[in-house]
Design a protein around this motif. Structure first.
Motif, PDB file in Angstrom:
ATOM      1  N   GLY A 178       0.691  -1.325   0.184  1.00  0.00           N
ATOM      2  CA  GLY A 178      -0.293   0.323  -0.156  1.00  0.00           C
ATOM      3  C   GLY A 178       1.262   1.471  -0.013  1.00  0.00           C
ATOM      4  O   GLY A 178       0.215   2.308  -0.519  1.00  0.00           O
ATOM      5  N   VAL A 179       2.268   1.494   1.017  1.00  0.00           N
ATOM      6  CA  VAL A 179       2.912   2.585   0.803  1.00  0.00           C
ATOM      7  C   VAL A 179       3.270   2.781  -0.541  1.00  0.00           C
ATOM      8  O   VAL A 179       3.381   3.551  -0.531  1.00  0.00           O
ATOM      9  N   VAL A 180       3.642   1.246  -1.707  1.00  0.00           N
ATOM     10  CA  VAL A 180       4.894   1.913  -2.441  1.00  0.00           C
ATOM     11  C   VAL A 180       3.617   1.597  -3.368  1.00  0.00           C
ATOM     12  O   VAL A 180       4.196   3.015  -3.683  1.00  0.00           O
ATOM     13  N   GLU A 181       2.241   1.976  -3.400  1.00  0.00           N
ATOM     14  CA  GLU A 181       1.320   2.051  -4.498  1.00  0.00           C
ATOM     15  C   GLU A 181       1.099   3.560  -4.388  1.00  0.00           C
ATOM     16  O   GLU A 181       1.052   4.910  -5.902  1.00  0.00           O
ATOM     17  N   ALA A 182       0.752   4.188  -3.024  1.00  0.00           N
ATOM     18  CA  ALA A 182       0.418   5.335  -2.198  1.00  0.00           C
ATOM     19  C   ALA A 182       1.435   6.111  -3.100  1.00  0.00           C
ATOM     20  O   ALA A 182       1.482   7.477  -3.773  1.00  0.00           O
ATOM     21  N   ALA A 183       2.854   5.900  -3.058  1.00  0.00           N
ATOM     22  CA  ALA A 183       4.044   6.870  -3.496  1.00  0.00           C
ATOM     23  C   ALA A 183       4.582   7.489  -4.891  1.00  0.00           C
ATOM     24  O   ALA A 183       4.482   8.269  -5.177  1.00  0.00           O
ATOM     25  N   ALA A 184       3.566   5.945  -5.721  1.00  0.00           N
ATOM     26  CA  ALA A 184       3.878   5.742  -6.577  1.00  0.00           C
ATOM     27  C   ALA A 184       2.938   7.029  -7.617  1.00  0.00           C
ATOM     28  O   ALA A 184       3.177   7.541  -8.411  1.00  0.00           O
ATOM     29  N   GLY A 185       2.254   7.066  -6.736  1.00  0.00           N
ATOM     30  CA  GLY A 185       0.660   7.046  -7.932  1.00  0.00           C
ATOM     31  C   GLY A 185       1.393   8.611  -6.954  1.00  0.00           C
ATOM     32  O   GLY A 185       0.713   9.622  -8.073  1.00  0.00           O
ATOM     33  N   PHE A 186       1.775   9.304  -5.525  1.00  0.00           N
ATOM     34  CA  PHE A 186       1.933  10.650  -6.039  1.00  0.00           C
ATOM     35  C   PHE A 186       2.650  11.474  -6.832  1.00  0.00           C
ATOM     36  O   PHE A 186       2.082  12.400  -6.921  1.00  0.00           O
ATOM     37  N   VAL A 187       3.430  10.896  -6.584  1.00  0.00           N
ATOM     38  CA  VAL A 187       4.752  11.069  -7.851  1.00  0.00           C
ATOM     39  C   VAL A 187       4.306  11.366  -8.912  1.00  0.00           C
ATOM     40  O   VAL A 187       4.615  11.967  -9.763  1.00  0.00           O
ATOM     41  N   VAL A 188       3.539   9.582 -10.187  1.00  0.00           N
ATOM     42  CA  VAL A 188       3.820   9.980 -11.232  1.00  0.00           C
ATOM     43  C   VAL A 188       2.009  10.565 -11.321  1.00  0.00           C
ATOM     44  O   VAL A 188       2.700  12.406 -12.363  1.00  0.00           O
ATOM     45  N   SER A 189       1.323  10.791 -10.793  1.00  0.00           N
ATOM     46  CA  SER A 189       0.171  11.144 -11.049  1.00  0.00           C
ATOM     47  C   SER A 189       0.251  12.938 -11.027  1.00  0.00           C
ATOM     48  O   SER A 189       0.235  13.389 -11.741  1.00  0.00           O
ATOM     49  N   GLY A 190       0.957  13.115  -9.286  1.00  0.00           N
ATOM     50  CA  GLY A 190       1.356  14.701  -9.446  1.00  0.00           C
ATOM     51  C   GLY A 190       2.530  15.292 -10.336  1.00  0.00           C
ATOM     52  O   GLY A 190       1.400  16.162 -11.195  1.00  0.00           O
ATOM     53  N   ILE A 191       3.206  14.249 -11.036  1.00  0.00           N
ATOM     54  CA  ILE A 191       3.740  15.118 -12.250  1.00  0.00           C
ATOM     55  C   ILE A 191       3.137  15.197 -13.161  1.00  0.00           C
ATOM     56  O   ILE A 191       3.579  16.711 -14.326  1.00  0.00           O
ATOM     57  N   LEU A 192       2.629  14.064 -13.271  1.00  0.00           N
ATOM     58  CA  LEU A 192       1.811  14.255 -14.974  1.00  0.00           C
ATOM     59  C   LEU A 192       0.902  15.247 -15.278  1.00  0.00           C
ATOM     60  O   LEU A 192       0.743  15.896 -16.273  1.00  0.00           O
ATOM     61  N   SER A 193       0.041  15.290 -13.911  1.00  0.00           N
ATOM     62  CA  SER A 193      -0.999  15.880 -13.698  1.00  0.00           C
ATOM     63  C   SER A 193      -0.882  17.850 -13.886  1.00  0.00           C
ATOM     64  O   SER A 193      -0.984  18.696 -14.804  1.00  0.00           O
ATOM     65  N   ARG A 194       0.093  17.422 -13.335  1.00  0.00           N
ATOM     66  CA  ARG A 194       0.638  18.901 -12.821  1.00  0.00           C
ATOM     67  C   ARG A 194       1.907  19.810 -14.709  1.00  0.00           C
ATOM     68  O   ARG A 194       1.702  21.181 -14.609  1.00  0.00           O
ATOM     69  N   ALA A 195       2.397  18.632 -14.738  1.00  0.00           N
ATOM     70  CA  ALA A 195       2.658  19.264 -16.538  1.00  0.00           C
ATOM     71  C   ALA A 195       1.751  19.078 -17.603  1.00  0.00           C
ATOM     72  O   ALA A 195       2.429  20.500 -18.312  1.00  0.00           O
ATOM     73  N   VAL A 196       0.543  18.659 -17.863  1.00  0.00           N
ATOM     74  CA  VAL A 196      -0.280  18.933 -18.504  1.00  0.00           C
ATOM     75  C   VAL A 196      -1.591  19.451 -17.848  1.00  0.00           C
ATOM     76  O   VAL A 196      -2.515  20.094 -19.482  1.00  0.00           O
ATOM     77  N   TYR A 197      -2.195  19.285 -17.293  1.00  0.00           N
ATOM     78  CA  TYR A 197      -3.184  20.800 -16.660  1.00  0.00           C
ATOM     79  C   TYR A 197      -2.653  21.876 -17.338  1.00  0.00           C
ATOM     80  O   TYR A 197      -4.496  22.509 -17.689  1.00  0.00           O
ATOM     81  N   PRO A 198      -1.885  23.171 -17.147  1.00  0.00           N
ATOM     82  CA  PRO A 198      -2.153  23.918 -17.647  1.00  0.00           C
ATOM     83  C   PRO A 198      -2.362  23.942 -19.032  1.00  0.00           C
ATOM     84  O   PRO A 198      -2.477  24.930 -20.337  1.00  0.00           O
ATOM     85  N   VAL A 199      -1.578  22.910 -20.026  1.00  0.00           N
ATOM     86  CA  VAL A 199      -2.130  22.846 -21.290  1.00  0.00           C
ATOM     87  C   VAL A 199      -3.527  22.708 -22.003  1.00  0.00           C
ATOM     88  O   VAL A 199      -3.632  22.952 -22.597  1.00  0.00           O
ATOM     89  N   LEU A 200      -4.397  21.870 -21.349  1.00  0.00           N
ATOM     90  CA  LEU A 200      -5.707  21.340 -21.079  1.00  0.00           C
ATOM     91  C   LEU A 200      -5.987  22.739 -20.797  1.00  0.00           C
ATOM     92  O   LEU A 200      -7.620  22.503 -21.505  1.00  0.00           O
TER      93      LEU A 200
END
Length: 203
Positions: A178-200
């Motif tokens: 659960g910790v690994v899944e949460a950490a991976a989701g936090f990092v990857v989802s955070g980076i991707l959404s932060r990068a793409v959101y301003p474009v959309l």
């Protein structure tokens, strides 16, 4: 919203839904360790929730939930056992929990995000990105305890883990996964959404 905007929105939703399906039905989607599995499927669900909104997040979560439920028909030993105990409770454990886990990160993001406040905006991305995998685990395990904790099958895990109560069972059962899944989701989802959101959302 004009027809062009609706088409773009549906196209983006379809793309993310396709990613969810590819992950769900290939070895990329589940890394099995014991009875549970680390899954990156919540990443496109969470990213979609942040980028597109609560409705789309709920839809993507529902797709994830339905694919998870489909594995209970023989391809996943843990889910298959739950299905043999109670199909209705298995459905409720797999599907509505994922709908909520897709919907709530978008609600959280919309409540926190302020474009003109960079620190608050960054916090919104981070909190929403973490909420996706954490809520997925909390809702799934909560439903598992609610519907199946007293069954002989789950009590076998309780005894093996030496869990004194349902909360301890959840903590021990989820463990490092659960910790690994949460950490991976936090990092990857955070980076991707932060990068793409301003474009959309340039407007």
């Amino acid at each position: 919203m004009n027809d062009h905007s609706k088409t773009l929105r549906l196209t983006r939703l379809a793309l993310l839904a396709a990613i969810v399906l590819v992950l769900a039905y290939t070895p990329l989607g589940y890394i099995h360790i014991g009875p549970l599995a680390i899954t990156p499927i919540m990443i496109p669900v969470t990213v979609g929730a942040i980028l597109l909104g609560p409705t789309e997040g709920a839809i993507l979560g529902g797709i994830f939930g339905l694919t998870s439920f489909s594995t209970c028909f023989g391809s996943d030993a843990f889910g298959t056992m739950l299905m043999s105990i109670n199909p209705v409770f298995t459905f409720l454990t797999c599907v509505p929990t994922r709908v909520l886990a897709g919907w709530l990160p978008a609600v959280i993001f919309k409540a926190l995000y302020r474009k003109e406040q960079p620190l608050r905006a960054n916090t919104a991305f981070g909190v929403a990105a973490l909420a996706g995998p954490v809520l997925n685990t909390v809702f799934f395990m909560g439903a598992l305890v609610l519907f199946f904790y007293r069954t002989d099958y789950i009590q076998g895990f309780v005894t093996a883990l030496g869990a004194a109560n349902p909360l301890v069972f959840v903590l021990l059962f989820v463990g490092v996964q659960g910790v690994v899944e949460a950490a991976a989701g936090f990092v990857v989802s955070g980076i991707l959404s932060r990068a793409v959101y301003p474009v959309l959302h340039r407007s």
